[in-house]
Structure formats: structure tokens, C-alpha cells
Write a protein that holds these residues in place. Structure first.
Motif, PDB file in Angstrom:
ATOM      1  N   SER A  18       0.860  -1.187   0.000  1.00  0.00           N
ATOM      2  CA  SER A  18       0.000   0.000   0.000  1.00  0.00           C
ATOM      3  C   SER A  18       0.893   1.232   0.000  1.00  0.00           C
ATOM      4  O   SER A  18       1.943   1.258   0.660  1.00  0.00           O
ATOM      5  CB  SER A  18      -0.930  -0.002   1.214  1.00  0.00           C
ATOM      6  OG  SER A  18      -0.181  -0.036   2.416  1.00  0.00           O
ATOM      7  N   LEU A  19       0.478   2.273  -0.710  1.00  0.00           N
ATOM      8  CA  LEU A  19       1.280   3.476  -0.857  1.00  0.00           C
ATOM      9  C   LEU A  19       1.124   4.360   0.365  1.00  0.00           C
ATOM     10  O   LEU A  19       0.018   4.724   0.745  1.00  0.00           O
ATOM     11  CB  LEU A  19       0.856   4.241  -2.121  1.00  0.00           C
ATOM     12  CG  LEU A  19       1.621   5.519  -2.430  1.00  0.00           C
ATOM     13  CD1 LEU A  19       3.080   5.206  -2.726  1.00  0.00           C
ATOM     14  CD2 LEU A  19       0.999   6.247  -3.616  1.00  0.00           C
ATOM     15  N   GLY A  39       9.819  10.573  -7.658  1.00  0.00           N
ATOM     16  CA  GLY A  39      10.016   9.269  -8.257  1.00  0.00           C
ATOM     17  C   GLY A  39      10.283   8.148  -7.278  1.00  0.00           C
ATOM     18  O   GLY A  39      10.509   7.014  -7.682  1.00  0.00           O
ATOM     19  N   ILE A  40      10.300   8.430  -5.974  1.00  0.00           N
ATOM     20  CA  ILE A  40      10.535   7.408  -4.946  1.00  0.00           C
ATOM     21  C   ILE A  40       9.271   7.308  -4.086  1.00  0.00           C
ATOM     22  O   ILE A  40       8.750   8.328  -3.610  1.00  0.00           O
ATOM     23  CB  ILE A  40      11.750   7.739  -4.078  1.00  0.00           C
ATOM     24  CG1 ILE A  40      13.008   7.810  -4.945  1.00  0.00           C
ATOM     25  CG2 ILE A  40      11.921   6.720  -2.969  1.00  0.00           C
ATOM     26  CD1 ILE A  40      14.254   8.167  -4.176  1.00  0.00           C
ATOM     27  N   ALA A  41       8.777   6.102  -3.902  1.00  0.00           N
ATOM     28  CA  ALA A  41       7.562   5.877  -3.126  1.00  0.00           C
ATOM     29  C   ALA A  41       7.902   5.116  -1.846  1.00  0.00           C
ATOM     30  O   ALA A  41       8.790   4.259  -1.835  1.00  0.00           O
ATOM     31  CB  ALA A  41       6.540   5.090  -3.947  1.00  0.00           C
ATOM     32  N   MET A  42       7.211   5.443  -0.769  1.00  0.00           N
ATOM     33  CA  MET A  42       7.301   4.689   0.478  1.00  0.00           C
ATOM     34  C   MET A  42       6.066   3.807   0.553  1.00  0.00           C
ATOM     35  O   MET A  42       4.922   4.298   0.521  1.00  0.00           O
ATOM     36  CB  MET A  42       7.361   5.641   1.673  1.00  0.00           C
ATOM     37  CG  MET A  42       8.575   6.553   1.677  1.00  0.00           C
ATOM     38  SD  MET A  42      10.126   5.633   1.653  1.00  0.00           S
ATOM     39  CE  MET A  42      10.006   4.747   3.197  1.00  0.00           C
ATOM     40  N   VAL A  67       7.786  -0.676   6.397  1.00  0.00           N
ATOM     41  CA  VAL A  67       7.698   0.362   5.362  1.00  0.00           C
ATOM     42  C   VAL A  67       9.043   0.450   4.669  1.00  0.00           C
ATOM     43  O   VAL A  67      10.082   0.558   5.334  1.00  0.00           O
ATOM     44  CB  VAL A  67       7.312   1.731   5.976  1.00  0.00           C
ATOM     45  CG1 VAL A  67       7.282   2.807   4.893  1.00  0.00           C
ATOM     46  CG2 VAL A  67       5.964   1.636   6.671  1.00  0.00           C
ATOM     47  N   LEU A  68       9.043   0.407   3.363  1.00  0.00           N
ATOM     48  CA  LEU A  68      10.283   0.417   2.599  1.00  0.00           C
ATOM     49  C   LEU A  68      10.132   1.304   1.369  1.00  0.00           C
ATOM     50  O   LEU A  68       9.025   1.527   0.884  1.00  0.00           O
ATOM     51  CB  LEU A  68      10.671  -0.998   2.178  1.00  0.00           C
ATOM     52  CG  LEU A  68       9.715  -1.739   1.242  1.00  0.00           C
ATOM     53  CD1 LEU A  68      10.498  -2.615   0.296  1.00  0.00           C
ATOM     54  CD2 LEU A  68       8.757  -2.598   2.063  1.00  0.00           C
ATOM     55  N   PRO A  69      11.258   1.840   0.863  1.00  0.00           N
ATOM     56  CA  PRO A  69      11.188   2.679  -0.351  1.00  0.00           C
ATOM     57  C   PRO A  69      11.151   1.823  -1.611  1.00  0.00           C
ATOM     58  O   PRO A  69      11.628   0.686  -1.634  1.00  0.00           O
ATOM     59  CB  PRO A  69      12.478   3.498  -0.284  1.00  0.00           C
ATOM     60  CG  PRO A  69      13.438   2.605   0.437  1.00  0.00           C
ATOM     61  CD  PRO A  69      12.616   1.825   1.426  1.00  0.00           C
ATOM     62  N   GLU A 128      17.248   1.949   3.837  1.00  0.00           N
ATOM     63  CA  GLU A 128      16.608   1.810   2.529  1.00  0.00           C
ATOM     64  C   GLU A 128      16.522   3.165   1.818  1.00  0.00           C
ATOM     65  O   GLU A 128      16.732   3.271   0.613  1.00  0.00           O
ATOM     66  CB  GLU A 128      15.209   1.208   2.682  1.00  0.00           C
ATOM     67  CG  GLU A 128      15.186  -0.250   3.078  1.00  0.00           C
ATOM     68  CD  GLU A 128      15.543  -1.177   1.921  1.00  0.00           C
ATOM     69  OE1 GLU A 128      15.838  -0.672   0.822  1.00  0.00           O
ATOM     70  OE2 GLU A 128      15.541  -2.398   2.129  1.00  0.00           O
ATOM     71  N   LEU A 129      16.215   4.218   2.601  1.00  0.00           N
ATOM     72  CA  LEU A 129      16.146   5.549   2.013  1.00  0.00           C
ATOM     73  C   LEU A 129      17.508   6.011   1.510  1.00  0.00           C
ATOM     74  O   LEU A 129      17.621   6.632   0.450  1.00  0.00           O
ATOM     75  CB  LEU A 129      15.598   6.546   3.041  1.00  0.00           C
ATOM     76  CG  LEU A 129      14.102   6.426   3.367  1.00  0.00           C
ATOM     77  CD1 LEU A 129      13.732   7.358   4.511  1.00  0.00           C
ATOM     78  CD2 LEU A 129      13.265   6.731   2.133  1.00  0.00           C
TER      79      LEU A 129
END
Length: 591
Positions: free
Chosen positions: A19-20, A26-29, A38-40, A140-141
Motif C-alpha cells: 500500500s502506498l 520518483g521514490i515511493a514509500m 515500510v520500505l522505499p 533503505e532511504l
């Protein structure tokens, strides 16, 4: 992917449902389903969650026993739901029949309700789902940010550079740097098209991942002709006793799309220009008998006549005014293929590749690149002149290419051409002079008493006498390879061939040769001995002028010496001077 992103909506990321949470630059969590992690993720990696009908599985990858068990389980659940039995009784019945726990039976029923059919009931592999990441969000970020800023660049940074940037930033944040394999796995999840586009450009990405299905077909000969240039991969020498190296020539080719016949060609050391296009089209329109005879080639080259359409790329020479006006005069449609779409010119591109493949067999070839060339000394091995290369190329086209099987049409080009026209081949109804006047480059000149002054020479024809003295501006068309004549469009519209009558003859010379010869003649004025004499003369004249100026200035500044005193006589002692009057002329007398 071109999808609309909404916070809270579900998407598919590397096989896992997520789920967003947020999205920026251009980068989504994203958050894994049924998990707090939660990951990018790159936005390009997200795709819509497939519907039940879109969830297709390969039946060859499913074991027969697994499929039969899932089908039986789906049938049992479907029947139980139809009988409106209590959910508890159905769970117990499924657990007993398939020897699973009641908890597992309840999961089966829930999966079936979400996606009816045996696909949802197939056994899943144990362990974490594909794409699951257990690394800290902060790390991850850092990884995602450095991949974006320090790896996906046109400078194409190395993997070691990326890993060093990530390691430094992790240590500054108080985190232990990840291992290199972790970074490699993150890179492997990037789309190949994205990596190629960001590191090597959109053109390279389109060449590898874009569709090349477009083409420009033709239904009959001369409906569409494609034209283009290429720099030949061979070095030529001058046609002189010294045989000095001149360099690589440019080749302009025109091909009929329907039959794949070469309809025109032009070879020159000059860079592609409107003159190159004009000469190639003149060769395409006119009969080839004179060309074959001039090059000593025995064969059949039946291509001639006006084409309906010319297709080219968007180079400047294909948009020149001379070409547009020539096409309008000949009623030919000039078409430019879309920018960045070489597949629309596939026929001419393949022809150039075929011709260059044969050029690579010649002595003096430069091959396609320096790697293939190796230690081969092309300049030392070169021995062909431009005329000899033109003869060789004509022989290759007429006696080899036209007679060989073409895989694109599954027959030789000459057969495709002749089978369409039969005993009635096309004939060009115009004259060579008309073609040259239509397509040859032209420049404006003033018609004077000496004729037309053009590129250092004077050109004259007796037909100019009618307009001499009126300073008419005329269009002068010229053949780049023949400086002996020019084609002048006189005021009444007639095209007149004017011959050169300069002190130095130009017969058999190209304008490039004339320019080169003029440069050599003018170079004699730069002889060191002549220059030295001129410098010495200049110094002597400058010294003479300086000395003369000094003497004159000195004379003007020094007062003159006093002269002897003059004794003044008294008025009485001075002798009386009498003036005699001329005799009066009688009235009416002649002087």
C-alpha cells in the motif's frame, strides 16, 4: 508505468502487494500487506494489482498433484457455500476431508471467497515473499537516494563509486553499511529500460527496448525512394604521381523501397550537402548507360525515371531550398521520417550496412571501429583513387548486389524490378540539362561584360550578349565535380551552358581541385625567402621615412642664419623708373 498513484491504494511491487504511504521525486514509500514494514521503492517498479481474471499462472509450472488437490478443494468449498451450511461446519468438513487444521481450512475458505477458483488454493512456497525487505527504513532511504543521485547518471558511475557513497552516508548516520550483495540486489530490481535511459540516454534505451515495428512500405517501384549518406570506411589516395593520402570519401545512396534496387549514387570527398543530394538524384533520374560506360562496367542497370516520393532523415541538406524547388519542379513529394525513428528508413540503412560490409574487404579499410581495426595501418595500405573506388562500387552494385537474393523481398532486386515492368521499363522523358538545372546547387551572380564571375573564374557564352550591360542577376548552377562549365539561368528562363575562359584552364577539374590549386599557387607568396626580402624592404622604407622626417623636423626647428644688411637709398638718389605703355590698338584691328 503511467498509473495514477493514490495514498492508501494497493499496488504490486516485485510480486508483493503493498500500500502506498507517500511519494515524492520518483521514490515511493510503501508498506507490505499484513506487515508493519515500510520500505522505499521506485515509482516505475509499481504496477496495479491484477484482478482475478488477470492472475494467470503457467500450467506447465504447476505439479499435477498440486493442481488436482486445489481443484478438489475449490469444488468442496463451492459446494459447501451453496448448501448454506454453517461456516463452522464447513471449516470442520474441509479440515477433515483434506487433513488440515481448522485454522488452515478457514484460510482456504477466505482465499476462495477473495478469488474463486483453484489458483488461489495452490500451495505457496514457505518463507518470506518475493520482494520482502527487512532492512531499516533509514538505510533503505539512503540506498534509494544514492542510486538515484550517484548511479542513474549519464556519467555512468561505477558500482564501487555507488557503494562508497552509500557507505559514507550510512556511517555519518550512525548505521552499519550494507554489504555489496545487498546493493547489487537493489540494482537488479531496477528496470533495465530505466537504467539504460538514465545512464546511456533515451536513444540507446529506445534502440534496445523500443518497438521497431514501424516501416514505410511501397506497393510498386518508384513509389518511394529512400536516400541517405555515410562516411565510407576506407581511405583513398589522390590521382597524382605522388598518390598522397586524401582521406575517407562520403557516399550518398538512393534505394527503391519496393524492389530494393539502388537507383542512384554519388561519391565525393565533400561533406554531405545539397550538392551531394542533387548529384545522387540526378544519377537516379537519368539513364545509367553513360555512367556505366564512363566507369568501364559491363552490366544492366535499368533504373531511371521520376519517383513519386523521396524519404530522408531530417539533416540540413535534405531541407535545402534547392532540393525543395527541384522536387516541386519534378512533381516529387519530399518526405522526412520522424525524428528518432531510424526504422522508418530501414531499407536505406540496411543497404548502407551491406555496402560497408563489402568495403571492409578493401585495402585501406578503417573497419567499423578502432577495436576491429587493431594495428592495421589503413593509410599505408591504401592505394585506390576516388575514380577507381567509384568504378569498384558501381561493379559491386550492378553485378553483385542487384543479382543476389535479398531476404527482405525473397528475390534478387533486379528480378523484382523487371517482373513488375516486364518489357516496358520506365523512361525519363527529360534531358540531363533539365535535371541538373532542377537539382544542382545554385548561387546568384551579376551578368557582366566578362560574363559570370564564379569561384575565381570567368564563364561566358555568346547568348549573354543580349543582356550584357544591364547588370542582370542570374542563377548559376554548378556541378561540384566539373569546374569547366556552369549552368546559367538567363533572364528569359533558358538554361545556358557557359564555359570557363580564365587564364588557367579548368578542364577535368572539380571545384575542390581548383580551390586546392589556388591555395598551392598562393602558398608561393609565403616562401620564407620572399617574405624575408619583403620584410627587409619594408624595414629600409620605414628607415628612409624616419630619417627624412627627422631632417625635416630639425630644419624647421632651427632658425635661418642672418643675411647681410641692405643699404637704403634716399628718395632723391634713387633712379627714376619709367613705365612704358603699349601702343594702342586701332579699333577694328585683328589681334
Amino acid at each position: 508505468m503511467g498509473i495514477e498513484l493514490k495514498v492508501g491504494a494497493e499496488y504490486l511491487h516485485k510480486g508483493a502487494t503493498v500500500s502506498l504511504v507517500a511519494e515524492a521525486d520518483g521514490i515511493a514509500m510503501v508498506q507490505l500487506k499484513d506487515s508493519s514494514h515500510v520500505l522505499p521503492a521506485m515509482v516505475s517498479e509499481l504496477s496495479p494489482v491484477p484482478t482475478a481474471n488477470e492472475k494467470l499462472h503457467s500450467s506447465m509450472a504447476i505439479k499435477v498433484t498440486d493442481w488436482e488437490r486445489a481443484a478438489s478443494l475449490a469444488t468442496a468449498i463451492q459446494q459447501g457455500l451453496k448448501d448454506e451450511a454453517g461456516l463452522g461446519d464447513l471449516v470442520k468438513s474441509i479440515a477433515a476431508d483434506f487433513e488440515v487444521s481448522t485454522r488452515q481450512a478457514a484460510r482456504y475458505i477466505a482465499k476462495y471467497r477473495e478469488n474463486a477458483g483453484p489458483m488461489a488454493l495452490l500451495p505457496q512456497k514457505p518463507g518470506p515473499k518475493v520482494g520482502t525487505r527487512n532492512m531499516a527504513v533509514e538505510m533503505e532511504l539512503i540506498i534509494a537516494k544514492n542510486i538515484e543521485s550517484d548511479y542513474l547518471r549519464e556519467e555512468k558511475p561505477s558500482f564501487d563509486h555507488l557503494y562508497n557513497c552509500i557507505s559514507v552516508e550510512c556511517r555519518q548516520a550512525g548505521l552499519k553499511p550494507p554489504c555489496k550483495n545487498t546493493i547489487r540486489r537493489r540494482l537488479s530490481t531496477l528496470a533495465s529500460e530505466l537504467k539504460l535511459r538514465r545512464r546511456e540516454g533515451s536513444k540507446r534505451a529506445k534502440e534496445k527496448h523500443g518497438s521497431a515495428a514501424g516501416h514505410a512500405p511501397a506497393d510498386y517501384p518508384l513509389q518511394r525512394v529512400e536516400i541517405d549518406h555515410t562516411l565510407c570506411d576506407v581511405i583513398l589516395v589522390a590521382d597524382t604521381p605522388v598518390r598522397e593520402v586524401l582521406g575517407r570519401p562520403w557516399l550518398t545512396l538512393a534505394i527503391d523501397v519496393f524492389s530494393r534496387m539502388v537507383v542512384g549514387m554519388y561519391v565525393s570527398f565533400e561533406r554531405p550537402s545539397s550538392a551531394s543530394v542533387a548529384m545522387c538524384l540526378a544519377n537516379a533520374l537519368l539513364p545509367k548507360e553513360a555512367w556505366l560506360a564512363a566507369n568501364g562496367v559491363v552490366g544492366d542497370w535499368p533504373c531511371q525515371g521520376v519517383m513519386e516520393e523521396i524519404m530522408s532523415d531530417n539533416a540540413m541538406e535534405f531541407r535545402a531550398m534547392a532540393l525543395r524547388r527541384g522536387c516541386e519542379q519534378m512533381s516529387v513529394k519530399l518526405q522526412h521520417r520522424p525524428i528518432g525513428s531510424p526504422e522508418m528508413g530501414a531499407s536505406i540503412e540496411r543497404l548502407i550496412g551491406t555496402v560497408m560490409g563489402r568495403v571492409h574487404l578493401l585495402p585501406g579499410t578503417t573497419q567499423r571501429n578502432t577495436v576491429e581495426k587493431g594495428d592495421y595501418d589503413a593509410e599505408k595500405k591504401a592505394f585506390m583513387t576516388l575514380r577507381e573506388f567509384c568504378t569498384w562500387l558501381t561493379e559491386q552494385i550492378v553485378s553483385n548486389y542487384h543479382l543476389s537474393l535479398h531476404k527482405g523481398i525473397n528475390k534478387p532486386p533486379i528480378v523484382a524490378w523487371n517482373s513488375h515492368f516486364g518489357d516496358s521499363p520506365p523512361k525519363f522523358k527529360g534531358t540531363q540539362l533539365e535535371v541538373l538545372g532542377a537539382f544542382l546547387p545554385a548561387e546568384q551572380r551579376v551578368l557582366r561584360r566578362v560574363g559570370v564571375e564564379f569561384k575565381g573564374g570567368n564563364y561566358w557564352d555568346d547568348k549573354f550578349l543580349k543582356w550584357v550591360g544591364d547588370d542582370h542577376k542570374v542563377a548559376v548552377h554548378y556541378h561540384p565535380l566539373d569546374a569547366s562549365v556552369v549552368y546559367v539561368r538567363v533572364p528569359n528562363g533558358e538554361l545556358v551552358i557557359a564555359k570557363c575562359f580564365s587564364r588557367t584552364p579548368r578542364d577535368g577539374l572539380a571545384f575542390a581541385d581548383v580551390r586546392r590549386r589556388g591555395s598551392q599557387e598562393r602558398a608561393s607568396a609565403k616562401d620564407p625567402r620572399i617574405v624575408q626580402k619583403k620584410d627587409e624592404s619594408h624595414a629600409r622604407m620605414k628607415s628612409l621615412l624616419e630619417e627624412s622626417a627627422k631632417r625635416t623636423d630639425a630644419a624647421r626647428k632651427t632658425p635661418p642664419a642672418p643675411s647681410a644688411p641692405v643699404t637704403m637709398m634716399s628718395h632723391e638718389a634713387a633712379p627714376r623708373i619709367t613705365k612704358s605703355r603699349p601702343a594702342r590698338i586701332a579699333e577694328g584691328a585683328c589681334a
